[in-house]
Motif scaffolding. Sequence first.
Motif, mmCIF file in Angstrom:
data_model
loop_
_atom_site.group_PDB
_atom_site.id
_atom_site.type_symbol
_atom_site.label_atom_id
_atom_site.label_comp_id
_atom_site.label_asym_id
_atom_site.label_seq_id
_atom_site.Cartn_x
_atom_site.Cartn_y
_atom_site.Cartn_z
ATOM 1 N N UNK A 163 1.628 1.212 8.904
ATOM 2 C CA UNK A 163 2.082 0.139 9.800
ATOM 3 C C UNK A 163 2.387 -1.107 8.986
ATOM 4 N N UNK A 164 1.473 -1.456 8.076
ATOM 5 C CA UNK A 164 1.664 -2.643 7.236
ATOM 6 C C UNK A 164 2.853 -2.483 6.306
ATOM 7 N N UNK A 165 3.056 -1.300 5.776
ATOM 8 C CA UNK A 165 4.226 -1.038 4.924
ATOM 9 C C UNK A 165 5.505 -1.273 5.714
ATOM 10 N N UNK A 201 10.009 -8.797 1.932
ATOM 11 C CA UNK A 201 9.276 -9.630 0.973
ATOM 12 C C UNK A 201 9.810 -9.396 -0.443
ATOM 13 N N UNK A 202 10.068 -10.480 -1.160
ATOM 14 C CA UNK A 202 10.674 -10.415 -2.488
ATOM 15 C C UNK A 202 9.666 -10.788 -3.581
ATOM 16 N N UNK A 203 9.962 -10.341 -4.801
ATOM 17 C CA UNK A 203 9.137 -10.674 -5.956
ATOM 18 C C UNK A 203 9.144 -12.190 -6.176
ATOM 19 N N UNK A 204 7.952 -12.749 -6.399
ATOM 20 C CA UNK A 204 7.824 -14.171 -6.669
ATOM 21 C C UNK A 204 7.805 -15.058 -5.442
ATOM 22 N N UNK A 245 -2.144 -7.167 1.548
ATOM 23 C CA UNK A 245 -2.178 -6.311 0.363
ATOM 24 C C UNK A 245 -0.798 -5.775 0.017
ATOM 25 N N UNK A 246 -0.032 -5.367 1.040
ATOM 26 C CA UNK A 246 1.297 -4.814 0.782
ATOM 27 C C UNK A 246 2.249 -5.906 0.300
ATOM 28 N N UNK A 247 2.151 -7.107 0.889
ATOM 29 C CA UNK A 247 2.997 -8.209 0.442
ATOM 30 C C UNK A 247 2.764 -8.497 -1.038
#
Length: 354
Positions: free
Chosen positions: A155-157, A165-168, A185-187
Amino acid sequence: MANPSFVMQKVLDVSFEDRPIPKLISPRDVRIEIKQTGICGSDVHYYTHGAIGSFIVKAPMVLGHESAGIVAEVGPEVTSLKVGDRVALEPGVPCRFCDHCKAGKYNLCADMKFAATPPYDGTLCRYYVLPDDFCVKLPDNVSLEEGALVEPLSVAVHVTKLADVQVGSTAIIFGAGPVGLLCCAVAKAFGATTVVAVDLVQSRLDLALDLAATHSYVPQKGDSAADSAAKIIAMLGGKQPDFAIDASGAGASVNTAIHVLKQGGNYVQAGMGAPEISFPITEFTVKEITARGSFRYGPGDYQLAVALVASGKVDVKKLITHRVKFEEAEEAFKLVLKGQGVKILIEGPAAPAA
């Protein structure tokens, strides 16, 4: 009992029954011996209210849908699994034929057969049958307990993928229940360098910080959504989050999320609360925010969730606060009702005598 099952008879009335061992209907079916099952808020809501929206319990129903187990039998056309394999169960099987299924959005299928959603029985039993492509094999370094938590992690994924959500980036998650914690955690696993968890309960925020969050915030009584947003932005040194996820369903959280986001930010609604809430439409419009709803999970989400656990990027074990035997399943529901614990696991029925 050949197939002991934990059955909801009616609101607040449960019992153990010996149900028939389910048969393989399709040559691609797999029969799984259930070993671990997590308790979800929807299970508890059926237990206490007998319905969620239009899904109404009208007949006795086996509860549970967050499960992992061991393959006990495979159909003649199954090639991806064998008896003895350990698997996480993706508990919703779509029709495969509608426009949503064909478009790769089978979570929106109107004919979805989802475990422990009326009229379909759930997984709190010894044996459960699924098609082989809805059984995800667990790597050797992923336990069956972790396998049961793949469902809320998926669900979170799905939520976090929709947020893009992007790197940085900076992400903020409202609600530190199981899904909100896992979104943190996934973010972080997706590359967010700043992850803010917001909740009213400090102990849950402490867990969020231990799991993945870099910052936490407790809304203050009497503050408006704009007030809370201003304080969060100040805490971040004047930076506004790029991405916001609401896993609480609370109107105040939704409003604060819109106020705290930067211009052009992304917002995803994961939590379900009141059917209707007030909404800061002017703030939403002038910021040109992109908003999406999120429902369950879709293609590839379970596989990615397993990979995140196997790689050590997400430690779902930190969410487990209680473990109970199958015979104590009702006690697990009562613990959730009392607000005790984060994720409670019920051990599958003991193996049948030889």
